[in-house]
Enzyme design. Structure first.
Site, PDB file in Angstrom:
ATOM      1  N   GLU A  13      62.599  62.521 -48.984  1.00 23.51           N
ATOM      2  CA  GLU A  13      63.956  62.046 -49.246  1.00 23.51           C
ATOM      3  C   GLU A  13      64.715  62.959 -50.217  1.00 23.51           C
ATOM      4  O   GLU A  13      65.694  62.539 -50.834  1.00 23.51           O
ATOM      5  CB  GLU A  13      63.896  60.622 -49.799  1.00 23.51           C
ATOM      6  CG  GLU A  13      63.226  59.636 -48.860  1.00 23.51           C
ATOM      7  CD  GLU A  13      62.995  58.287 -49.500  1.00 23.51           C
ATOM      8  OE1 GLU A  13      63.989  57.547 -49.676  1.00 23.51           O
ATOM      9  OE2 GLU A  13      61.849  57.964 -49.841  1.00 23.51           O
ATOM     10  N   SER A 136      64.026  55.677 -46.390  1.00 23.21           N
ATOM     11  CA  SER A 136      65.009  56.316 -45.519  1.00 23.21           C
ATOM     12  C   SER A 136      64.604  56.250 -44.049  1.00 23.21           C
ATOM     13  O   SER A 136      64.989  57.088 -43.248  1.00 23.21           O
ATOM     14  CB  SER A 136      65.250  57.782 -45.926  1.00 23.21           C
ATOM     15  OG  SER A 136      65.907  57.843 -47.156  1.00 23.21           O
ATOM     16  N   TYR A 200      72.330  57.934 -41.733  1.00 30.24           N
ATOM     17  CA  TYR A 200      72.964  59.071 -42.384  1.00 30.24           C
ATOM     18  C   TYR A 200      73.951  59.849 -41.518  1.00 30.24           C
ATOM     19  O   TYR A 200      74.428  60.901 -41.927  1.00 30.24           O
ATOM     20  CB  TYR A 200      71.878  60.024 -42.920  1.00 30.24           C
ATOM     21  CG  TYR A 200      71.028  59.375 -43.987  1.00 30.24           C
ATOM     22  CD1 TYR A 200      71.583  58.961 -45.197  1.00 30.24           C
ATOM     23  CD2 TYR A 200      69.673  59.129 -43.779  1.00 30.24           C
ATOM     24  CE1 TYR A 200      70.817  58.347 -46.164  1.00 30.24           C
ATOM     25  CE2 TYR A 200      68.892  58.518 -44.754  1.00 30.24           C
ATOM     26  CZ  TYR A 200      69.478  58.130 -45.938  1.00 30.24           C
ATOM     27  OH  TYR A 200      68.719  57.517 -46.895  1.00 30.24           O
ATOM     28  N   ARG A 239      67.537  47.282 -54.630  1.00 32.18           N
ATOM     29  CA  ARG A 239      68.156  46.849 -53.367  1.00 32.18           C
ATOM     30  C   ARG A 239      67.064  46.305 -52.455  1.00 32.18           C
ATOM     31  O   ARG A 239      66.101  47.011 -52.165  1.00 32.18           O
ATOM     32  CB  ARG A 239      68.876  47.998 -52.676  1.00 32.18           C
ATOM     33  CG  ARG A 239      69.870  47.538 -51.594  1.00 32.18           C
ATOM     34  CD  ARG A 239      70.291  48.659 -50.669  1.00 32.18           C
ATOM     35  NE  ARG A 239      69.228  48.971 -49.733  1.00 32.18           N
ATOM     36  CZ  ARG A 239      68.748  50.194 -49.506  1.00 32.18           C
ATOM     37  NH1 ARG A 239      69.226  51.228 -50.179  1.00 32.18           N
ATOM     38  NH2 ARG A 239      67.788  50.374 -48.624  1.00 32.18           N
ATOM     39  N   ASP A 241      65.852  44.593 -48.793  1.00 23.55           N
ATOM     40  CA  ASP A 241      66.206  44.558 -47.377  1.00 23.55           C
ATOM     41  C   ASP A 241      65.568  43.356 -46.696  1.00 23.55           C
ATOM     42  O   ASP A 241      64.399  43.016 -46.965  1.00 23.55           O
ATOM     43  CB  ASP A 241      65.738  45.840 -46.687  1.00 23.55           C
ATOM     44  CG  ASP A 241      66.401  47.086 -47.262  1.00 23.55           C
ATOM     45  OD1 ASP A 241      67.516  46.958 -47.818  1.00 23.55           O
ATOM     46  OD2 ASP A 241      65.815  48.175 -47.168  1.00 23.55           O
ATOM     47  N   GLU A 253      61.434  44.909 -47.841  1.00 25.68           N
ATOM     48  CA  GLU A 253      61.048  45.809 -48.923  1.00 25.68           C
ATOM     49  C   GLU A 253      62.131  45.829 -49.993  1.00 25.68           C
ATOM     50  O   GLU A 253      63.250  45.362 -49.773  1.00 25.68           O
ATOM     51  CB  GLU A 253      60.816  47.228 -48.406  1.00 25.68           C
ATOM     52  CG  GLU A 253      62.050  47.869 -47.773  1.00 25.68           C
ATOM     53  CD  GLU A 253      61.763  49.255 -47.230  1.00 25.68           C
ATOM     54  OE1 GLU A 253      61.893  50.220 -47.998  1.00 25.68           O
ATOM     55  OE2 GLU A 253      61.410  49.362 -46.045  1.00 25.68           O
ATOM     56  N   ASN A 255      63.873  48.534 -52.995  1.00 21.87           N
ATOM     57  CA  ASN A 255      64.014  49.908 -53.482  1.00 21.87           C
ATOM     58  C   ASN A 255      64.342  49.887 -54.961  1.00 21.87           C
ATOM     59  O   ASN A 255      65.319  49.261 -55.380  1.00 21.87           O
ATOM     60  CB  ASN A 255      65.143  50.624 -52.723  1.00 21.87           C
ATOM     61  CG  ASN A 255      64.887  50.700 -51.235  1.00 21.87           C
ATOM     62  OD1 ASN A 255      64.246  51.618 -50.752  1.00 21.87           O
ATOM     63  ND2 ASN A 255      65.377  49.717 -50.498  1.00 21.87           N
ATOM     64  N   GLY A 259      69.847  54.671 -52.884  1.00 17.69           N
ATOM     65  CA  GLY A 259      70.878  55.699 -52.806  1.00 17.69           C
ATOM     66  C   GLY A 259      72.122  55.301 -53.594  1.00 17.69           C
ATOM     67  O   GLY A 259      72.539  54.144 -53.569  1.00 17.69           O
TER      68      GLY A 259
END
Length: 289
Positions: A13, A136, A200, A239, A241, A253, A255, A259
């Site tokens: 990443e 990612s 992305y 964050r 999900d 999961e 984070n 980002g």
């Protein structure tokens, strides 16, 4: 106070980390902070933290050697202050399997997982295979039968992997700032799968915030995200999900260093609470002076 923004690193990443670091650095400088950037690579992964002068390490690193607790442990040894979660919270949250165990223990539903030794007894497909300690959506496989599953495991090589039920539903994400859930985003990839390309490539995904889902599910996602943040003793920004199937919400999961470009998910959802991008970076710095 001098701030060094560490970015790049050696994980898969790396490029996303560079974008995150650049956006954070520009934000700090725009606000008048004495900040500069440090780009990490294989050659300076250790020396950069020893040889640079800084009062605060602003960590803009994703993946292994950045988000997995090792850099945090190094900074603890050096006696340096840094942004984000500590060593243990970073290490545990980086491991999807460990995090799922924590989530289950605090009453948060998760998809059913399988060991490699159990794959021949799996009765229902599709199945997801993904690296346990990478993000990612790199190395993500959706398998529709045992043959595809075995191939995905083979392609994963010697990486630790997570094997779990693929739950088809609405993809949601929730940003949390110092324990406060900021709001829910519904992710709507045009391809139907939120993979690396959808994530992305500009225009490949729509982001709906606040998510137009039923109020009970919305509040549940907010509650679960704040709960996992607290259960793991996370700091700063996280964050989480989720997948929403009907009225069933499943945690996927979390984070510990998501980002943070101007168009990333946490800055988007933070606007629901009135926070600008600069507000977020300022709060990260103020909490670790």
């Amino acid at each position: 106070m001098r701030i060094a923004v560490f970015m790049g690193g050696v994980s898969s990443e790396r490029e996303i980390s560079l974008k995150t670091g650049k956006a954070i650095l520009e934000s700090l400088q725009r606000q008048g902070y004495d900040a500069y950037g440090v780009e990490l690579n294989h050659e300076n992964l250790l020396s950069a933290f020893l040889e640079n002068e800084y009062d605060l390490a602003y960590l803009a690193l994703h993946g292994v050697y950045g988000e997995d607790g090792r850099i945090q442990g190094l900074l603890d040894i050096l006696g340096k202050k840094y942004t984000g979660s500590g060593m243990i919270a970073s290490a545990v949250s980086m491991d999807k399997n460990l995090t799922k165990h924590v989530a289950e223990n605090v009453g948060i539903p998760v998809p059913k997982s399988y060991l490699k030794e159990e794959i021949n007894s799996i009765e229902h497909y599709p199945i997801v295979v993904k690296p346990t300690t990478e993000g990612s959506t790199i190395g993500l496989y959706i398998c529709n039968n045992l043959e595809e599953l075995k191939k995905a495991i083979e392609l994963s090589g010697d990486k630790d992997i997570t094997i779990e039920d693929f739950i088809k539903g609405e993809e949601l994400t929730v940003g949390v700032l110092e324990g406060e859930a900021l709001g829910v985003i519904r992710i709507k990839p045009k391809s139907g799968l939120y993979d690396y390309t959808s994530k992305y490539t500009k225009g490949m995904t729509e982001y709906e915030f606040p998510a137009k889902i039923d109020e009970i599910s919305y509040n549940k996602a907010m509650k679960y995200a704040a709960k996992i943040h607290k259960a793991l003793n996370m700091r700063g920004i996280s964050r989480s999900d989720f997948i929403l199937r009907g009225n069933e919400l499943f945690f996927l999961e979390v984070n510990s260093c998501p980002g943070m470009t101007e168009t990333s998910l946490v800055p988007k959802v933070a606007t629901l609470k009135g926070y600008s991008f600069d507000d977020l970076t300022k709060k990260m710095v103020e909490n670790f002076k």
